[in-house]
Motif scaffolding. Sequence first.
Motif, PDB file in Angstrom:
ATOM      1  N   VAL A  99      -7.513  -5.576 -21.279  1.00 53.69           N
ATOM      2  CA  VAL A  99      -7.648  -4.931 -22.587  1.00 53.69           C
ATOM      3  C   VAL A  99      -6.342  -4.239 -22.977  1.00 53.69           C
ATOM      4  O   VAL A  99      -5.953  -4.245 -24.147  1.00 53.69           O
ATOM      5  N   LYS A 112     -19.108   0.594 -26.025  1.00 52.74           N
ATOM      6  CA  LYS A 112     -19.022  -0.862 -26.184  1.00 52.74           C
ATOM      7  C   LYS A 112     -19.544  -1.501 -24.911  1.00 52.74           C
ATOM      8  O   LYS A 112     -18.791  -1.754 -23.964  1.00 52.74           O
ATOM      9  N   ARG A 116     -11.975   3.935 -23.798  1.00 56.87           N
ATOM     10  CA  ARG A 116     -11.141   3.787 -24.990  1.00 56.87           C
ATOM     11  C   ARG A 116      -9.678   3.799 -24.588  1.00 56.87           C
ATOM     12  O   ARG A 116      -9.254   4.610 -23.758  1.00 56.87           O
ATOM     13  N   PRO A 143     -14.488  -6.543 -26.884  1.00 55.38           N
ATOM     14  CA  PRO A 143     -13.983  -5.213 -27.248  1.00 55.38           C
ATOM     15  C   PRO A 143     -14.060  -4.942 -28.753  1.00 55.38           C
ATOM     16  O   PRO A 143     -14.123  -5.868 -29.560  1.00 55.38           O
ATOM     17  N   VAL A 200      -8.893   0.670 -28.963  1.00 54.10           N
ATOM     18  CA  VAL A 200      -9.863  -0.341 -28.556  1.00 54.10           C
ATOM     19  C   VAL A 200     -10.881   0.304 -27.626  1.00 54.10           C
ATOM     20  O   VAL A 200     -10.526   1.053 -26.711  1.00 54.10           O
ATOM     21  N   ASP A 201     -12.164   0.046 -27.887  1.00 55.32           N
ATOM     22  CA  ASP A 201     -13.261   0.464 -27.022  1.00 55.32           C
ATOM     23  C   ASP A 201     -13.747  -0.759 -26.264  1.00 55.32           C
ATOM     24  O   ASP A 201     -13.912  -1.837 -26.855  1.00 55.32           O
ATOM     25  N   TYR A 202     -14.008  -0.600 -24.972  1.00 54.25           N
ATOM     26  CA  TYR A 202     -14.332  -1.785 -24.185  1.00 54.25           C
ATOM     27  C   TYR A 202     -15.190  -1.437 -22.978  1.00 54.25           C
ATOM     28  O   TYR A 202     -15.199  -0.302 -22.496  1.00 54.25           O
ATOM     29  N   THR A 227     -17.767   2.362 -20.209  1.00 54.52           N
ATOM     30  CA  THR A 227     -17.148   2.046 -21.498  1.00 54.52           C
ATOM     31  C   THR A 227     -16.028   3.041 -21.787  1.00 54.52           C
ATOM     32  O   THR A 227     -16.242   4.248 -21.762  1.00 54.52           O
ATOM     33  N   GLU A 235     -15.444  -1.943 -19.269  1.00 53.36           N
ATOM     34  CA  GLU A 235     -14.467  -2.331 -18.250  1.00 53.36           C
ATOM     35  C   GLU A 235     -15.066  -3.197 -17.139  1.00 53.36           C
ATOM     36  O   GLU A 235     -14.328  -3.772 -16.341  1.00 53.36           O
TER      37      GLU A 235
END
Length: 487
Positions: free
Chosen positions: A471, A439, A256, A444, A459-461, A254, A463
């Motif tokens: 993203v 996340k 940012r 996201p 944005v936090d996601y 995860t 991957e």
Amino acid sequence: MSGVDITAPVDWSKYKWRASPDDPTHYSREAAGSEVIEDVWHRFVHGEQFLFHGTNLTFNAAISPEDLLAHTRKAWVALRFTNPLIGAHTEYTEANVPLITYRSEADVQKVEAWAQRTVKLASNVKDIDELRFELSKVTLPDSNQDQTFVHILQYSETKYGFLLHTSHIPFDGSGVNIIINSLLAKIARSLGGKEETFQWGTEAVNLPLVSHDLIEVKEDSEFHETLGSVLGDLATHIPKRHGFKERSIGPGPTRRLGFRFSAEESQKILDGIKQAGFTVNQFLNAALTIVAYLDNPPASPSSSDGVFVYYGLVDGRKQLPSAHRRHPGYSLAVSGLYVPVKAVGEAIAQGEKHALHETAKIMRTQYLRQAAYKNLLAVQAPFIDIFLTDLRRGIIPPPAMGPSYAGDGVADDYLDGEYKDDAGVVRITIDNMFVSLNKTDPGPFFRAYTFKKQLNLSVDYNEHAMPRDVVQGFLDKWAELTRLIVF
């Protein structure tokens, strides 16, 4: 949520701190409202929403990592006395109900040992974003049951990064701003030679009340009307939820990504939003909705009954008495915000700038409706209890595809930015900062805020679920749409 009596009286006493009759040093209360949701996500969704707060700092004079570590641990000890939540744990009843607990400690050497465990030097990473990525792989609490940590990363003799890593149960985004602000103030005073002493074993008196306890709560018709409306709207709209296009499902690293507008461009954008008749959150949330629509337009836009569903987050501290506006504990109020997919599609057919304004009008209506709720902060405890009914029955919702949005407002409301010693010398300056979270869901999590008059998007996601280039494209498009307000 069906068949639940929303008029049933709430047992507010279970959310009050109390000492154990068997151990007067052990204090506990039940988690309330979104604190419970965070516990569910932490435990059952691969560490979803463990919380981070990052700051890049400039010191007024060179300082070695070892000296800064010593001053920070000393300040962390002092902060635990005034804000004991940083030393809190999460425990569970026999019925698996989450409790927030704190053990008062009369032995200062044990408190100092706790600070040695929870304040650490970082190495082998280039910046605090990379450190945030590495720590996202770490499960909280650790083997000592500690769940709030500070990591220090040296860039140069005067430049450092601080990264707070914590459970999201005791703190929300503004809460970690408040904690870091207090910590930096204490470090600055320590650098100036300030020595603080405390009567350890008495610090539990500083445990903060649950935020709804700081306002007058009446279980009257307005209370039940708000509770019923919030729950009813979610029950209606969640089955129709529309989000980003699915790539992969499952946990993964995860990260940012962030974007900062220049000070000049930020002012133009903020002025343009205001002149157009919108708030920053209304406008940026609308722009994000268009990003999600463009990624996953419905097969038949004209007939779609899908809805973009946001859990609209409100900083409840604004509802608290002025003496408690820097309440450190979890103080978010939540209700749904809804945008029909069909309306966005019809607007986009006439161009992105037109769609942006039309979607912002819908968002304005949604935010105004939310603002009109009475007792929104007060209803959070029963709201979340009822909201979790299906989950407790074993009905697990599908992985969330988002979009999710947090409008964090003006970070300067909680961060002083400069920190002086008792002689008035500025010892520490924040250069920039971020709030972030794990996340692990595929959708996201987007965030916007201003700091030092600059507008920041992030944005936090996950991957694994959403590749980085995808993203990055979302973030770039969000910034591009945001700029349309001034062009």
